[in-house]
Design an enzyme around this catalytic site. Structure first.
Site, PDB file in Angstrom:
ATOM      1  N   LYS B  78       0.882  -1.274  -0.084  1.00  0.00           N
ATOM      2  CA  LYS B  78       0.008   0.044  -0.046  1.00  0.00           C
ATOM      3  C   LYS B  78       0.874   1.323  -0.233  1.00  0.00           C
ATOM      4  O   LYS B  78       1.939   1.275   0.791  1.00  0.00           O
ATOM      5  CB  LYS B  78      -0.865  -0.060   1.293  1.00  0.00           C
ATOM      6  CG  LYS B  78      -1.859   1.097   1.400  1.00  0.00           C
ATOM      7  CD  LYS B  78      -2.774   0.760   2.560  1.00  0.00           C
ATOM      8  CE  LYS B  78      -3.972   1.637   2.926  1.00  0.00           C
ATOM      9  NZ  LYS B  78      -4.810   1.518   3.871  1.00  0.00           N
ATOM     10  N   SER B 153      -9.490   1.473   3.042  1.00  0.00           N
ATOM     11  CA  SER B 153      -8.722   2.173   2.202  1.00  0.00           C
ATOM     12  C   SER B 153      -7.551   1.620   1.253  1.00  0.00           C
ATOM     13  O   SER B 153      -7.153   2.039   0.436  1.00  0.00           O
ATOM     14  CB  SER B 153      -7.970   3.442   3.071  1.00  0.00           C
ATOM     15  OG  SER B 153      -7.212   2.640   4.075  1.00  0.00           O
ATOM     16  N   SER B 177      -9.673  -1.060   7.120  1.00  0.00           N
ATOM     17  CA  SER B 177      -9.217  -0.839   5.907  1.00  0.00           C
ATOM     18  C   SER B 177      -8.418  -1.889   4.963  1.00  0.00           C
ATOM     19  O   SER B 177      -8.253  -1.901   3.863  1.00  0.00           O
ATOM     20  CB  SER B 177      -7.945   0.454   5.708  1.00  0.00           C
ATOM     21  OG  SER B 177      -8.932   1.736   6.102  1.00  0.00           O
TER      22      SER B 177
END
Ligand SMILES: [Zn+2]
Lengths: 472, 488
Positions: B78, B153, B177
């Site tokens: 990420k 996310s 997330s």
């Protein structure tokens, strides 16, 4: 006209003398090329986390113990949020509602105790450098550990403020947690100040003078601010609570920011650090490492060693000197002689405060002790001791290197009488003058005796003999 | 072990020299080239570094050396996990051009094992969002239906792994997330116990909630990656490492294990999602697990507590982005204040600004007691409620999200309603508990449904085994591969 009384409290910042910064392993060394004592952590790069330097907690606990504070076994750190370019994370990690040390005091020479509300640890900010119209940031100082020592408003005069700060400086140096150099910013303070009619027990409105970094500025700023407040009050106006800055060039204080835009620091617990636990074992271990209480040791120096207060104070300014003194004075009949050796010939060779603090003296305490013992045993006289000490300081060698058998042998009364007679015979004019009533003339003959005996003669005895010879 | 694991499969292909690491890496890179345009999963691709690592692994294999399980496995991170010399932006304009000078601890651990980093993946700006649409690069799409979101996310990682554009990835989970996008994309997402994985190098959103974890194609892969990254880290004083390795505990019988059904988790769950979960309960019954019905009224406070505390921490964490030292700086300004103000106005997106303002508000002097302090106290109460609940069961079974992946732009219409979709995931973050999302079938819309399993702190070994047992028993009915990416 009213009589006004000062009410003052100090917030003192002391930079701790740990080798590394509070949250990373960068050096805390003063100076260096800008931004060379930095790493991702102390410049707050995204994703970095602080890791608390254990030595910082220990130093702060020592500072607390030396000022009679209670040590909080469960302290924690908080974030103080404010945006400023020298603060790279936009918050300072400090302690808010659970400081490490609380409720201490510092005792002044007049016996008054200035209470300490708290001592807490925090990180220092970087430094802005203004250069050719640009403002640059140097983060070398960012993350250097600080303790903030907050006093209660117990100070009642400028003299007390100065003594309090000097005392803090001495204590912190003595226990070795800081070098407390005002000129390098490792000791600086904010002064909270108000005035009130003498005898009143109500507090007036106070102002805060920020960042005093020398004693002389602090005195001038306090004098100015006191007078300013008294003038205001006497002309029926009010003092406004605000933060003020001292301007060295004008000697005045001026408004920095008013109360209306007082900062809301939005404190909250620092989630990147775990609680600070001062276990009983850890506390005992630190206590065992602490030197004798400064005041107790001072009293002992005055009482047990019979030192004049001024000498005791000078020697206790640095722990190394005090330790050196005690070693050198061991078993000595008159320890004042040892003190005089230190504050005289030895201090004369230490030019700066830093050299004093380091106290790198070529004469070991043992060698000084041996030298003064010769005096105790009547083997040498004071002036020979002094000249020998100078030679020892020049070379680092022990007294035995400079004192011959003859020096140490002493002079028999018969021998001394002979030398005196010879000296009188050599100086007939002086003898004539003495007989005519000029008592001073004896000193010249005495000088000749001392010279002839290379200082070994006891001047009082020689004087007695000379007076006898020269009167007849 | 090794039956369904993608990592074990790729490992044996390489170890048995059926494919070289370079070939494997190239296949992934080619697939990214082909499919990323429609998915927007990757925001940065790093082919040179990937092939360099692959060549190193191949040299080892050629020299007859044995390779580790994660060695040579193509993966992704990420974009809020710091990577030295590789731009790391949190998908925010304010960090554009920021190249870290150090590696996050999780990445250095994987780097040491020669894992092959393909690139950095899309996310909601600063990990704030539930749909991956607040990214300054545009949203990541769901590989099961590209008109739907990947979830937030860590949507980029979930999209990439779900579409076989990486064998596994690391995401971060602050309020769900990792688990929520894993659920939306039909794959596995593990949010470890707070502190089990070092946060050093994870660009902070809300420090007391953030946790890095694996997003994978199977529970076994999650266990493998978790074991590799969960080490105590001296750089993170809140890190403690794991308590016991998880891979070795997979395969244990779960007969007699008590699974709690907390009724509050099921309030407002879409009927088709509930049905999928009911099927999962039946699978567990067939494996000999027992169910206990429980209630935790404090679940109702979780959302406000989360949004108050997380935003408070975020407002502080994001104060450092001022345009002075790195990242984006506005072009025209008059003085320092103007520069900082414009930089932040232009650099941060709407959702980030909303949370900074909310956080600043709840911490400010007049409101601290009414909001922040109260939320802190409630957090303590929620932790206690979980402790009591776990006296009665070994794990809790709950939906991951009360619905399936929503269509694009759904989240933007009503931010508060979107916050509601986090209802099932945030409690674990508030209490610092481990949670895993495992696919458990499909909704009426054909989109994947995720089942969430929660355990007490540091119960990852149990949790992963329970999940693995379910997965093996139900795999054929709950897993549907997408026709994308690398097919190996
Ligand atoms: Zn540093």
């Amino acid at each position: 006209m009213k009589n006004w009384e000062l009410v003052c409290g100090l917030e003192t910042h002391v930079e701790l003398a740990t080798k590394t910064k509070i949250f990373c392993s960068c050096t805390t060394e003063f100076g260096g090329e800008p931004n060379t004592h930095c790493c991702p952590i102390c410049i707050g790069l995204p994703g970095t986390l602080p890791k608390l330097n254990k030595a910082v907690v220990e130093y702060a606990v020592m500072a607390g113990l030396a000022t009679h504070c209670e040590i909080n076994p469960d302290a924690k750190m908080d974030r103080k949020n404010y945006v400023y370019p020298d603060l790279p994370k936009a918050y300072q990690i400090s302690e808010y509602d659970q400081p490490l040390c609380r409720n201490g005091y510092v005792e002044l020479s007049n016996g008054r105790k200035i209470r300490l509300a708290r001592i807490h640890i925090e990180e220092d900010a970087g430094k802005l450098v203004h250069e050719r119209g640009n403002t640059l940031v140097d983060y070398n100082r960012g993350g250097v550990p600080l303790i903030e020592i907050v006093s209660e408003p117990d100070i009642r005069s400028i003299d007390e403020a100065v003594e309090y700060l000097e005392k803090l400086q001495t204590i912190m140096r003595y226990i070795g947690v800081s070098d407390c150099k005002m000129q390098e910013g490792s000791l600086r303070c904010d002064v909270n100040i108000s005035v009130r009619p003498a005898g009143s027990d109500k507090f007036g409105t106070r102002t805060e003078i920020k960042n005093m970094n020398s004693f002389s500025h602090m005195i001038k700023a306090m004098e100015y601010e006191m007078e300013r407040q008294i003038d205001l009050l006497e002309s029926g106006e009010e003092v406004v609570q605000e933060t003020r800055r001292y301007d060295e060039s004008t000697g005045c204080t001026e408004e920095m920011r008013g109360k209306e835009d007082a900062n809301d620091y939005r404190y909250f617990r620092e989630p990147d650090l775990v609680a600070i636990r001062v276990t009983p074992e850890m506390l005992e271990e630190i206590k065992a490492r602490m030197p004798e209480d400064l005041q107790v040791r001072y009293n002992r120096f005055v009482k047990d060693y019979g030192l004049p207060e001024a000498d005791a104070k000078l020697i206790l300014e640095h722990r190394r000197i005090a330790d050196y003194f005690e070693k050198a004075a061991a078993g000595i009949k008159n320890p004042r002689t040892v003190a005089n050796c230190i504050t005289g010939p030895i201090f004369a060779r230490l030019a700066t405060e830093a050299e004093k603090a380091d106290f790198n003296v070529p004469v070991s305490a043992e060698n000084l002790n041996a030298l003064v013992k010769l005096l105790d045993e009547g083997k040498i006289r004071m002036n020979l001791l002094k000249s020998t000490l100078e030679k020892m300081l020049d070379t680092g060698k022990p007294a035995s290197e400079f004192l011959s058998e003859k020096d140490l042998a002493g002079i028999s009364p018969d021998e001394l009488r002979k030398i005196c007679e010879q000296a009188a015979a050599d100086n007939p004019n002086a003898v004539k003058d003495y007989r005519a009533g000029k008592e001073k003339a004896l000193k010249a003959v005495l000088g000749a005796v001392m010279k002839a005996t290379r200082g070994r003669a006891n001047p009082q005895e020689a004087e007695k003999i000379l007076a006898e010879i020269m009167s007849n | 072990m090794g039956k369904y694991g993608k990592i074990a499969q790729l490992h044996s292909l390489m170890a048995e020299k059926k494919i070289s690491c370079t070939e494997l890496t190239k296949q992934y890179l080619d697939a990214i080239e082909r499919d990323n345009a429609s998915l927007n999963a990757y925001v940065k691709i790093t082919p040179e570094a990937a092939l360099e690592t692959a060549a190193r692994v191949d040299a080892k294999i050629a020299a007859g050396e044995s390779i580790g399980l994660l060695e040579g496995i193509p993966m992704t991170l990420k974009d809020n996990i710091s990577t030295k010399d590789i731009e790391t932006t949190c998908c925010s304009k304010i960090l554009k051009g920021y190249v870290p000078i150090y590696d996050a601890t999780v990445w250095s651990l994987l780097k040491k094992q020669n894992a092959v980093l393909l690139g950095k993946t899309n996310m909601d700006e600063f990990a704030m969002g539930s749909s991956c649409e607040t990214s300054c690069f545009g949203g990541a799409k769901n590989p099961h239906d590209t008109t739907r979101v990947a979830g937030g996310s860590s949507g980029g990682v979930a999209s990439a792994v779900g579409a076989n554009l990486a064998a596994f990835g690391l995401g971060s989970d602050t309020g769900g997330s990792i688990r929520q996008p894993a659920s939306f994309c039909g794959i596995v997402g593990l949010k470890p116990t707070y502190g089990a994985v070092s946060r050093y190098g994870l660009i902070a959103y809300a420090s007391s909630f953030d946790q890095i974890g694996p997003i994978t194609l199977s529970v076994e892969d999650a266990a493998l990656v978790y074991d590799a990254i969960s080490a105590q880290d001296p750089m993170d004083s809140t890190s403690s490492g794991q308590k016991e390795p998880t891979v070795s505990s997979l395969g244990k019988d779960i007969r007699g294990k008590k699974i709690g059904i907390v009724k509050e988790y099921f309030e407002g769950v879409r009927p088709d999602v509930e049905k999928a979960l009911q099927n999962a309960v039946e699978v567990f019954r067939s494996l000999g697990a027992e169910f206990v019905e429980l209630s935790m009224p404090s679940i109702h406070y979780c959302l406000p507590v989360y949004y108050i505390l997380a935003c408070a921490e975020a407002s502080s964490n994001l104060g450092r982005y001022d345009g002075i030292r790195y990242g984006y700086q506005t072009e025209h300004y008059t003085d320092r204040n103007d520069m900082v103000c414009k930089t932040r106005s232009e650099g941060f997106g709407k959702e980030v600004k909303r949370r900074i303002l909310l956080g600043t508000y709840v911490l400010s002097a007049g409101y601290y007691d009414a909001y922040y302090k109260k939320a802190q106290n409630l957090r303590g109460a929620i932790v206690k409620a979980f402790d009591l609940t776990f006296e009665k069961c070994d794990v809790i079974l709950a939906p991951t999200v009360p619905m399936t992946a929503f269509p694009e732009h759904y989240a933007a219409k009503d931010p508060v309603e979107t916050y509601q979709t986090d209802i099932c995931t945030v409690p674990a973050n508030i209490a610092g508990l481990p949670g895993i999302s495992v696919p458990c079938g499909f909704g009426d819309d054909g989109m994947p449904v995720g089942m969430q399993l929660l355990g007490p702190k540091f119960s990852e070994a149990t949790l992963l085994n329970v999940a693995a047992q379910y997965e093996q028993a139900a795999r054929e009915t709950v897993f549907r591969p997408v026709e994308m990416g690398v097919s190996l």
